[in-house]
Design a protein around this motif. Structure first.
Motif, PDB file in Angstrom:
ATOM      1  N   PRO A 151       0.801  -1.241   0.000  1.00 45.56           N
ATOM      2  CA  PRO A 151       0.000   0.000   0.000  1.00 45.56           C
ATOM      3  C   PRO A 151       0.827   1.282   0.000  1.00 45.56           C
ATOM      4  O   PRO A 151       0.319   2.338  -0.355  1.00 45.56           O
ATOM      5  N   GLU A 152       2.094   1.204   0.416  1.00 43.23           N
ATOM      6  CA  GLU A 152       2.909   2.425   0.311  1.00 43.23           C
ATOM      7  C   GLU A 152       3.448   2.591  -1.107  1.00 43.23           C
ATOM      8  O   GLU A 152       3.475   3.690  -1.647  1.00 43.23           O
ATOM      9  N   ARG A 153       3.887   1.505  -1.732  1.00 41.30           N
ATOM     10  CA  ARG A 153       4.586   1.651  -3.013  1.00 41.30           C
ATOM     11  C   ARG A 153       3.649   1.595  -4.227  1.00 41.30           C
ATOM     12  O   ARG A 153       3.870   2.320  -5.199  1.00 41.30           O
ATOM     13  N   ALA A 154       2.642   0.722  -4.213  1.00 37.88           N
ATOM     14  CA  ALA A 154       1.844   0.539  -5.433  1.00 37.88           C
ATOM     15  C   ALA A 154       1.128   1.818  -5.900  1.00 37.88           C
ATOM     16  O   ALA A 154       1.153   2.128  -7.095  1.00 37.88           O
ATOM     17  N   PRO A 155       0.510   2.608  -5.004  1.00 40.38           N
ATOM     18  CA  PRO A 155      -0.191   3.811  -5.498  1.00 40.38           C
ATOM     19  C   PRO A 155       0.765   4.820  -6.144  1.00 40.38           C
ATOM     20  O   PRO A 155       0.372   5.562  -7.041  1.00 40.38           O
ATOM     21  N   ILE A 156       2.008   4.831  -5.690  1.00 43.37           N
ATOM     22  CA  ILE A 156       2.956   5.807  -6.232  1.00 43.37           C
ATOM     23  C   ILE A 156       3.171   5.547  -7.720  1.00 43.37           C
ATOM     24  O   ILE A 156       3.047   6.442  -8.557  1.00 43.37           O
ATOM     25  N   PHE A 157       3.457   4.284  -8.046  1.00 46.09           N
ATOM     26  CA  PHE A 157       3.749   4.059  -9.463  1.00 46.09           C
ATOM     27  C   PHE A 157       2.503   4.079 -10.330  1.00 46.09           C
ATOM     28  O   PHE A 157       2.569   4.395 -11.516  1.00 46.09           O
ATOM     29  N   ARG A 158       1.361   3.799  -9.729  1.00 48.26           N
ATOM     30  CA  ARG A 158       0.120   3.932 -10.511  1.00 48.26           C
ATOM     31  C   ARG A 158      -0.023   5.393 -10.962  1.00 48.26           C
ATOM     32  O   ARG A 158      -0.329   5.680 -12.108  1.00 48.26           O
ATOM     33  N   ASP A 159       0.232   6.323 -10.046  1.00 51.71           N
ATOM     34  CA  ASP A 159       0.175   7.749 -10.403  1.00 51.71           C
ATOM     35  C   ASP A 159       1.256   8.103 -11.425  1.00 51.71           C
ATOM     36  O   ASP A 159       1.018   8.842 -12.370  1.00 51.71           O
ATOM     37  N   VAL A 160       2.464   7.576 -11.192  1.00 53.89           N
ATOM     38  CA  VAL A 160       3.565   7.889 -12.115  1.00 53.89           C
ATOM     39  C   VAL A 160       3.188   7.452 -13.522  1.00 53.89           C
ATOM     40  O   VAL A 160       3.331   8.211 -14.492  1.00 53.89           O
ATOM     41  N   ALA A 161       2.695   6.216 -13.640  1.00 46.09           N
ATOM     42  CA  ALA A 161       2.396   5.656 -14.953  1.00 46.09           C
ATOM     43  C   ALA A 161       1.300   6.456 -15.657  1.00 46.09           C
ATOM     44  O   ALA A 161       1.442   6.846 -16.819  1.00 46.09           O
ATOM     45  N   GLU A 162       0.229   6.710 -14.934  1.00 44.83           N
ATOM     46  CA  GLU A 162      -0.923   7.336 -15.606  1.00 44.83           C
ATOM     47  C   GLU A 162      -0.842   8.857 -15.625  1.00 44.83           C
ATOM     48  O   GLU A 162      -1.129   9.478 -16.638  1.00 44.83           O
ATOM     49  N   ASP A 163      -0.444   9.473 -14.514  1.00 45.77           N
ATOM     50  CA  ASP A 163      -0.529  10.940 -14.421  1.00 45.77           C
ATOM     51  C   ASP A 163       0.756  11.647 -14.860  1.00 45.77           C
ATOM     52  O   ASP A 163       0.725  12.819 -15.210  1.00 45.77           O
TER      53      ASP A 163
END
Ligand SMILES: Cc1cc2nc3c(=O)[nH]c(=O)nc-3n(C[C@H](O)[C@H](O)[C@H](O)COP(=O)(O)OP(=O)(O)OC[C@H]3O[C@@H](n4cnc5c(N)ncnc54)[C@H](O)[C@@H]3O)c2cc1C
Length: 521
Positions: free
Chosen positions: A343-355
């Protein structure tokens, strides 16, 4: 059979960094890596300030900087050109320096294989880490008690490795992710890209029309927001280049000079050292863990190399997971601590990839459709000029933080995200800013390898007791530094082993509860 605490599948930069950080924390591991050598594809060259902080913590910052191929001080930033590199429309936008005040180290640029060599040299000095080259993992299994990995070496000899945990650092095509049944999602751009590593003195000479820079990005209305991109490997001759190409392109039928000359805006002599193709895709794992199996780096997030996020984020994955595993083995990590990695790392890269990556491709496409100098020169020139500050604002908006993490104590309503505002203030879940303490040393030089309490005029006793009771190794740094206290906006700052703030405040009235929470108890 081999019995280490952790098996790491994949000895690329992330796997080796994880083994190194674990090893320095006293956790043993065996790393299996299919490749016997490091190759010569420069790949991830742009290392952020944050990544250099990791190298500082590992005692490798000097060695890493000495391994660079470009002269010391050579500017790392980018030139952005419209149409091709001979265009009258180009910019030298601000780069990572816009966030320098918020990090203890400066960014660096060197070929990934040279960086990996630095990591491997250090790894070889650790008795509790074994790096097995030319060894491939073929199957995994996990039970309540541990994990096993079937491996095969280059002579065809098989073996089964056993450990408590396994981490897949085995790149975008991760067999570990597949075997663990972790699914991925994200944007498939349905676009094939070419990567060419080449040498050309002629190109180097022509680039002298620009101020000195390391990368050259060409935007073109026909590219739908994708880039043609040159990067220096050294200063003088070495370059890499990537660009979108037709879907049917292959090494045997592809004329490499076409996209190179189009992007440069002139023909030049060059010598190809490597050429390959790949599919442009954002694919982020839904979770970075399944039971005793974790994934990190490209195994967890694949993406186009737009913006230099991949390797840097992979190293952050490694550092995040490492201290939690080490705390677990040392006995002070709470039962919920390992659960917080995903939960700390996965949301970060989701934002990086899409946003940050996909959105940038879409924004560039929209700009290039909307503005065109051959349609309306004045309108294009005004819009092109206005873009100049745009790159800097994107860099500033990238501020990964764990504000919603269950192991940080911040205000309610926080979100774990790659979006944020850099600040000198100490904020729970955010990276600690580097402040000068009273003896002239930087707070980063004072931090311990585990939790640190910066007590800047505040009373540290309650935290000291709470840590002792739970056997949490806590370094207390007592200081009266006025400016640092003011900039941090707090008298007491509890800093995690990965230099993120766990809690900040002026009074430790609830030190017991805070300490319990930040170790995942
Ligand atoms: C042209 C280009 C430019 C880039 N620029 C940047 C940049 O500027 N900044 C940035 O941050 N990133 C950049 N990247 C991305 C960066 O290279 C990757 O994010 C990085 O290599 C990921 O490291 P990793 O260790 O996770 O995976 P990898 O580097 O893919 O390493 C995985 C390793 O696992 C091994 N392996 C795979 N399967 C097995 C198995 N079954 N058993 C044993 N071993 C196995 C492989 O041999 C490999 O060595 C760029 C990439 C490219 C292609």
């Amino acid at each position: 059979m081999s019995q280490r605490q952790v098996i790491i599948v994949g000895g690329g930069p992330v796997g080796v960094a994880l083994a190194l950080d674990l090893g320095l924390r006293g956790v043993s591991s065996v790393v299996v890596e299919s490749r016997a050598d490091l190759g010569n594809i420069p790949k991830g060259q742009g290392l952020t300030q944050r990544t250099l902080e990791h190298f500082y913590v590992w005692g490798l910052d000097e060695e890493l900087r000495a391994a660079r191929l470009m002269p010391r001080g050579y500017p790392i930033g980018e030139i952005t050109a419209y149409g091709n590199l001979m265009s009258p429309y180009w910019q030298a936008p601000a780069g990572r320096e816009v966030v320098s005040d918020f990090f203890f180290q400066k960014p660096e640029r060197l070929p990934q294989y040279r960086m990996e060599a630095v990591l491997r040299r250090k790894l070889a000095t650790l008795p509790n880490v074994e790096l097995r080259l030319g060894v491939t993992a073929t199957a995994l299994a996990q039970s309540d008690n541990g994990v096993t990995a079937a491996v095969i070496d280059e002579r065809g000899e098989s073996q089964t490795l056993e450990a408590d945990y396994l981490v897949g650092c085995d790149g975008g095509h991760s067999m570990v992710r597949e075997a663990a049944g972790i699914s991925r999602s994200g944007t498939d751009f349905d676009q094939v890209m070419v990567l060419i590593v080449f040498r050309s003195r002629e190109l180097h000479e022509k680039l002298k029309r620009f101020p000195e820079r390391s990368t050259y990005r060409v935007m073109h209305p026909d590219l739908h927001g994708y880039w043609k991109f040159f990067g220096r490997v050294d200063v003088g001759e070495g370059f890499f280049f990537h660009a979108p190409v037709p879907a049917q392109a292959s090494r045997s039928n592809f004329d490499f000079s076409g996209p190179l000359f189009d992007a440069a805006g002139f023909p030049f002599t060059f010598e190809v050292e490597h050429a390959g193709f790949w599919d442009l895709r954002n694919a982020v794992a839904e979770s970075y863990r399944n039971g005793r199996i974790f994934i990190a780096g490209d195994a967890a997030h694949s993406h186009p190399p737009y913006g230099g996020y991949g390797l840097n984020n992979g190293l952050e994955d490694a550092v995040n997971l490492s201290w939690k595993l080490a705390a677990h083995y040392a006995g002070w990590g709470g039962a919920r601590l390992l659960d917080t990695y995903s939960p700390e790392r996965a949301p970060i890269f989701r934002d990086v990839a899409e946003d940050f990556i996909a959105a940038r491709i879409r924004d560039d496409d929209a700009f290039l459709r909307r503005y065109n100098p051959s349609r309306d020169r004045a309108e294009f020139e005004a819009a092109w000029k206005a873009r100049d500050s745009d790159v800097g604002s994107r860099r500033k908006a990238y501020e990964p933080n764990y504000a919603a993490s269950p192991i940080v104590c911040g205000p309610p309503g926080g979100k774990t995200t790659a979006h944020g505002v850099h600040s000198l203030k100490a904020r729970a879940g955010h990276h600690l800013s580097p402040q000068i303490l009273s003896q002239g040393r930087n707070a980063f030089e004072a931090l311990g390898r585990n939790f640190t309490l910066l007590a800047l005029d505040g009373d540290a006793d309650a935290f000291e007791r709470a840590a002792r009771e739970r056997r949490v190794p806590l370094k207390i740094v007592r200081d009266s530094a006025g400016a640092a206290r003011e900039n941090y906006g707090a008298a007491l700052i509890l800093v995690r082993p990965d230099q993120h703030v766990a809690w900040a405040g002026d009074m430790a009235t609830d030190a017991e509860a805070i300490m319990q929470k930040v170790i995942g108890q």
